[in-house]
Design a protein around this motif. Structure first.
Motif, short mmCIF file in Angstrom:
data_model
loop_
_atom_site.label_atom_id
_atom_site.label_comp_id
_atom_site.label_asym_id
_atom_site.label_seq_id
_atom_site.Cartn_x
_atom_site.Cartn_y
_atom_site.Cartn_z
N LEU A 1 28.00 23.59 -14.25
CA LEU A 1 28.49 23.80 -15.61
C LEU A 1 27.84 22.84 -16.60
N GLN A 2 27.52 21.62 -16.15
CA GLN A 2 26.81 20.65 -16.98
C GLN A 2 27.42 20.50 -18.38
N THR A 3 28.67 20.11 -18.39
CA THR A 3 29.37 19.94 -19.66
C THR A 3 29.71 18.46 -19.88
N ASP A 4 29.32 17.94 -21.04
CA ASP A 4 29.44 16.50 -21.32
C ASP A 4 30.86 15.95 -21.22
N PRO A 5 31.89 16.67 -21.68
CA PRO A 5 33.25 16.11 -21.58
C PRO A 5 33.66 15.74 -20.15
N THR A 6 33.09 16.40 -19.16
CA THR A 6 33.45 16.04 -17.78
C THR A 6 32.82 14.71 -17.39
N ILE A 7 31.68 14.38 -17.99
CA ILE A 7 31.08 13.06 -17.74
C ILE A 7 32.01 11.98 -18.28
N LEU A 8 32.45 12.16 -19.52
CA LEU A 8 33.34 11.18 -20.15
C LEU A 8 34.62 10.99 -19.35
N TYR A 9 35.19 12.12 -18.89
CA TYR A 9 36.44 12.00 -18.14
C TYR A 9 36.20 11.28 -16.81
N ARG B 1 36.52 3.70 -15.07
CA ARG B 1 36.40 2.44 -15.79
C ARG B 1 37.52 2.15 -16.78
N GLY B 2 38.41 3.10 -16.94
CA GLY B 2 39.46 2.94 -17.94
C GLY B 2 39.10 3.69 -19.20
N PHE B 3 40.08 3.95 -20.02
CA PHE B 3 39.89 4.83 -21.16
C PHE B 3 39.29 4.14 -22.38
N ASP B 4 39.16 2.82 -22.32
CA ASP B 4 38.57 2.10 -23.44
C ASP B 4 37.07 1.95 -23.21
N ILE B 5 36.34 3.05 -23.35
CA ILE B 5 34.90 3.05 -23.11
C ILE B 5 34.18 3.63 -24.32
N LYS B 6 32.88 3.34 -24.41
CA LYS B 6 32.06 3.95 -25.46
C LYS B 6 31.82 5.41 -25.11
N LYS B 7 31.75 6.24 -26.12
CA LYS B 7 31.63 7.68 -25.88
C LYS B 7 30.20 8.20 -26.06
N ASN B 8 29.23 7.28 -26.09
CA ASN B 8 27.84 7.69 -26.12
C ASN B 8 27.33 7.80 -24.69
N THR C 1 24.85 8.07 -21.64
CA THR C 1 23.50 7.65 -21.29
C THR C 1 22.99 8.47 -20.12
N LYS C 2 21.69 8.33 -19.82
CA LYS C 2 21.10 9.04 -18.68
C LYS C 2 21.77 8.61 -17.38
N LYS C 3 22.11 7.33 -17.30
CA LYS C 3 22.80 6.81 -16.12
C LYS C 3 24.17 7.47 -15.96
N ASP C 4 24.86 7.69 -17.09
CA ASP C 4 26.17 8.33 -17.05
C ASP C 4 26.08 9.77 -16.52
N ILE C 5 25.01 10.47 -16.90
CA ILE C 5 24.84 11.85 -16.46
C ILE C 5 24.78 11.95 -14.94
N LEU C 6 24.24 10.93 -14.31
CA LEU C 6 24.09 10.91 -12.85
C LEU C 6 25.27 10.25 -12.14
N PHE C 7 26.31 9.88 -12.93
CA PHE C 7 27.46 9.18 -12.34
C PHE C 7 28.14 10.07 -11.28
N ASN C 8 28.28 9.53 -10.09
CA ASN C 8 28.80 10.31 -8.96
C ASN C 8 30.33 10.39 -9.02
N SER C 9 30.82 11.56 -9.37
CA SER C 9 32.26 11.79 -9.47
C SER C 9 32.53 13.27 -9.27
N PRO C 10 33.62 13.64 -8.61
CA PRO C 10 33.96 15.06 -8.46
C PRO C 10 34.27 15.74 -9.80
N TYR C 11 34.46 14.92 -10.85
CA TYR C 11 34.74 15.47 -12.18
C TYR C 11 33.47 15.71 -12.99
#
Length: 322
Positions: A225-233, A239-246, A248-258
């Motif tokens: 699906l490659q949808t950005d809101p799932t990366i943020l979630y 890391r907790g909900f107090d994070i920056k919402k920009n 990064t390329k590293k975030d795109i590869l973040f290993n999570s079932p979400y």
């Protein structure tokens, strides 16, 4: 007869003749007694006599106080003030939760309204035993089931009651949707999960059904699906909900079932709480050949059928502009 005599005595002897539109807010936490209340009301000049107030307490058999905040008109006589507390007329306040809020954003809104049970609210969202008892389902969390709407709360309303109201509202809305057979076999939980993604991706209401249709097209082709809101979630949960919402390329590869850039198909649970229109869009998606869309930075999206077209749109609306 005794009470009627007291009533007449209070009305004519202890009324405040000065009419004021203002009110005073009196907080009644757990354990506060009528006798303590009488002293506070006298200190704040809301009653003229603690003795008469205590006579009423005695006459009504030492009633217990209902927790909450009470709004007391400054021009009310002693009898009317007593009735407000005796009848438990606590103050209700309105809290609105927009479509697409996640459970943490809901909690932050409650906190901004000085709701004292915010931590309990957050804990219950992830309490599997509570969820099982409430919805008769084995869910990881209540994300998605906390229907966005305006609710009327009292200051000391238990978090359990608030959550019950929100999930009941969701059940009512979901039951009354105009449902139709789906091109992809999804459970109710998966439908809710997809609706939460549609909600987070939609800036222009008229695009909801089209965006839902794009996701169905990708699911049918076994595409991510490659949808950005799932990366943020994913990052929120890690890391907790107090994070920056920009992102990064590293975030795109973040290993999570979400993270739908990493895993195929839907996340295991909703990533937010969708409204009625996003839920309906999943049941009534707009058919198209689109497989991609990118934000045009004005709330709307540019939709594309091929990856080549999509890359051009990304360059035009994202890379070039930024």
């Amino acid at each position: 007869m005794k009470l009627f005599t007291i009533f007449l005595f209070i009305n004519f002897s202890f009324g405040n003749p000065e009419i004021k539109k203002d009110t005073a807010l009196i907080d009644v936490p757990s354990g506060k007694t009528f006798y303590q209340l009488a002293e506070e009301l006298k200190d704040k000049n809301l009653i003229s006599s603690t003795k008469i107030f205590k006579v009423l307490i005695w006459a009504y058999g030492k009633p217990s106080l209902k927790q909450g905040e009470y709004e007391i008109p400054l021009n009310a006589n002693l009898w009317k003030v007593f009735k407000i507390f005796h009848q438990g007329k606590v103050r209700f306040f309105r809290v609105s939760f927009p479509e697409g809020f996640n459970h943490y954003e809901i909690a932050e809104t409650l906190k901004s309204q000085n709701y004292p049970d915010t931590k309990k609210f957050l804990d219950l969202v992830w309490d599997k035993a509570f969820i099982k008892d409430l919805l008769k389902k084995n869910l990881e969390s209540l994300e998605g089931y906390l229907f966005p709407d305006t609710y009327h709360l009292t200051k000391y309303m238990p978090a359990e009651d608030l959550i019950k109201n929100m999930t009941q509202k969701f059940s009512t809305v979901y039951k009354n949707l105009n449902k139709a057979p789906l091109e992809v076999d999804l459970t109710d939980h998966q439908i809710l999960t997809l609706a939460s993604i549609v909600e987070k991706e939609t800036g222009v209401p008229k695009e909801r059904a089209l965006i839902a249709g794009v996701f169905f097209n990708r699911l049918k082709k076994n595409m991510k699906l490659q949808t950005d809101p799932t990366i943020l979630y994913s990052l929120y949960l890690a890391r907790g909900f107090d994070i920056k919402k920009n992102i990064t390329k590293k975030d795109i590869l973040f290993n999570s079932p979400y993270n739908t850039y990493v895993v195929k198909g839907l996340p295991p649970n909703p990533i937010a709480n969708p409204g009625r229109e996003s839920l309906q869009a999943v049941f009534k998606p707009e058919k198209s050949d689109y497989l991609y869309f990118v934000s045009k930075n004005d709330g709307s999206h540019k939709f594309s059928k091929t990856y080549k077209e999509h890359k051009k749109a990304v360059y035009k609306y994202q890379i070039k502009k930024n």
